[in-house]
Design a protein around this motif. Sequence first.
Motif, short mmCIF file in Angstrom:
data_model
loop_
_atom_site.label_atom_id
_atom_site.label_comp_id
_atom_site.label_asym_id
_atom_site.label_seq_id
_atom_site.Cartn_x
_atom_site.Cartn_y
_atom_site.Cartn_z
N VAL A 51 0.84 -1.20 0.00
CA VAL A 51 0.00 0.00 0.00
C VAL A 51 0.87 1.25 0.00
O VAL A 51 0.60 2.22 -0.71
N HIS A 52 1.93 1.21 0.80
CA HIS A 52 2.85 2.36 0.85
C HIS A 52 3.49 2.59 -0.51
O HIS A 52 3.59 3.73 -0.97
N VAL A 53 3.93 1.52 -1.16
CA VAL A 53 4.53 1.62 -2.49
C VAL A 53 3.55 2.26 -3.47
O VAL A 53 3.89 3.16 -4.25
N ALA A 54 2.30 1.79 -3.43
CA ALA A 54 1.27 2.33 -4.33
C ALA A 54 1.02 3.80 -4.06
O ALA A 54 0.86 4.60 -5.00
N GLU A 55 1.01 4.20 -2.79
CA GLU A 55 0.78 5.60 -2.44
C GLU A 55 1.91 6.49 -2.95
O GLU A 55 1.67 7.61 -3.43
N VAL A 56 3.14 6.01 -2.87
CA VAL A 56 4.28 6.76 -3.40
C VAL A 56 4.15 6.90 -4.91
O VAL A 56 4.39 7.99 -5.47
N MET A 57 3.76 5.83 -5.57
CA MET A 57 3.60 5.87 -7.03
C MET A 57 2.51 6.84 -7.43
O MET A 57 2.63 7.56 -8.43
N LEU A 58 1.43 6.89 -6.65
CA LEU A 58 0.34 7.81 -6.95
C LEU A 58 0.76 9.26 -6.75
O LEU A 58 0.37 10.15 -7.51
N ALA A 59 1.59 9.50 -5.74
CA ALA A 59 2.11 10.85 -5.51
C ALA A 59 2.99 11.28 -6.68
O ALA A 59 2.93 12.44 -7.14
N GLU A 60 3.80 10.35 -7.18
CA GLU A 60 4.63 10.64 -8.35
C GLU A 60 3.77 10.91 -9.58
O GLU A 60 4.09 11.78 -10.40
N LEU A 61 2.66 10.18 -9.69
CA LEU A 61 1.73 10.39 -10.80
C LEU A 61 1.15 11.80 -10.74
O LEU A 61 1.04 12.49 -11.76
N ASP A 62 0.79 12.25 -9.54
CA ASP A 62 0.28 13.62 -9.36
C ASP A 62 1.32 14.65 -9.80
O ASP A 62 0.99 15.63 -10.48
N ASP A 63 2.57 14.43 -9.41
CA ASP A 63 3.64 15.37 -9.75
C ASP A 63 3.84 15.43 -11.26
O ASP A 63 4.05 16.52 -11.82
N LEU A 64 3.79 14.29 -11.92
CA LEU A 64 3.97 14.24 -13.37
C LEU A 64 2.84 14.98 -14.09
O LEU A 64 3.06 15.72 -15.05
N GLU A 65 1.62 14.78 -13.59
CA GLU A 65 0.48 15.46 -14.22
C GLU A 65 0.58 16.95 -14.01
O GLU A 65 0.27 17.75 -14.92
N SER A 66 1.03 17.38 -12.83
CA SER A 66 1.21 18.81 -12.55
C SER A 66 2.26 19.43 -13.47
O SER A 66 2.13 20.59 -13.90
N ALA A 67 3.29 18.65 -13.78
CA ALA A 67 4.33 19.14 -14.69
C ALA A 67 3.75 19.41 -16.08
O ALA A 67 4.12 20.39 -16.73
N THR A 68 2.84 18.57 -16.53
CA THR A 68 2.22 18.79 -17.84
C THR A 68 1.39 20.08 -17.83
O THR A 68 1.33 20.79 -18.84
N ASP A 69 0.77 20.38 -16.70
CA ASP A 69 0.00 21.63 -16.59
C ASP A 69 0.91 22.84 -16.78
O ASP A 69 0.55 23.80 -17.47
N ARG A 70 2.08 22.79 -16.15
CA ARG A 70 3.01 23.93 -16.25
C ARG A 70 3.52 24.10 -17.68
O ARG A 70 3.62 25.23 -18.19
N ILE A 71 3.84 22.99 -18.33
CA ILE A 71 4.32 23.07 -19.71
C ILE A 71 3.23 23.60 -20.63
O ILE A 71 3.47 24.39 -21.54
#
Length: 222
Positions: A156-176
């Motif tokens: 569960v912890h691993v999945a939560e970290v991956m989801l946080a990374e997913l959020d960061d990646l999506e936010s990066a696309t917003d900035r670009i």
Amino acid sequence: MASKNYLSGLFGASPVAPLQAHMTIVDECVTKLIDLFENMASGNTAEVEKIYQKIASLEQQADDKKQTLREHLPSGLFMPIERQDLLDALRTQDLLANRARDIAGIIVGRKLQFPEQAAQRVIELVKATVETCHQALRVVNELDELVETGFRGHAVHVAEVMLAELDDLESATDRIQVSLRADLFAVEKELYAVDVMFMYRIIESIADIADDAERVGRRFQL
């Protein structure tokens, strides 16, 4: 017995195998957009058309797999994921491939080429979006471990970290995307108005792929 064997072939040893197989095709489809936009920037229209055909073929494969699973998934199938949730997840994943095909279709149909000021930025946006899709695939592939552990413990912890990374990646696309829109706005008066309209539509659709990829991850968080 034949029906049981067929279901076994669809799902293998994993109750989430159909989601993973489908998302793998979707990810390959979206990834082709990088080649498409790089060839668009260099003016290689013949190669752009070839890549479009590959994208269309992969989108059809994803759609066929989705339809097959919808038609053969038993209503009483016992799984850690509800049948309707699984079908909803498939539909969300399928949207990514549909959007990739639509983007490629517009570029080929209109022989569209972004102006030099925006061409590299749109490639940057596509690459960031593809990374978001890759991360969504990683999240889907993590479901096996979550199922095996009963959605508890380290998995569960691993999945939560991956989801946080997913959020960061999506936010990066917003900035670009914000920077890309500014690049295009700076020169849009020099361009054919209808082409500009389609360019903005493409930018929005690329951003939608990143949003939908994040939705794939968030659906499993629920």
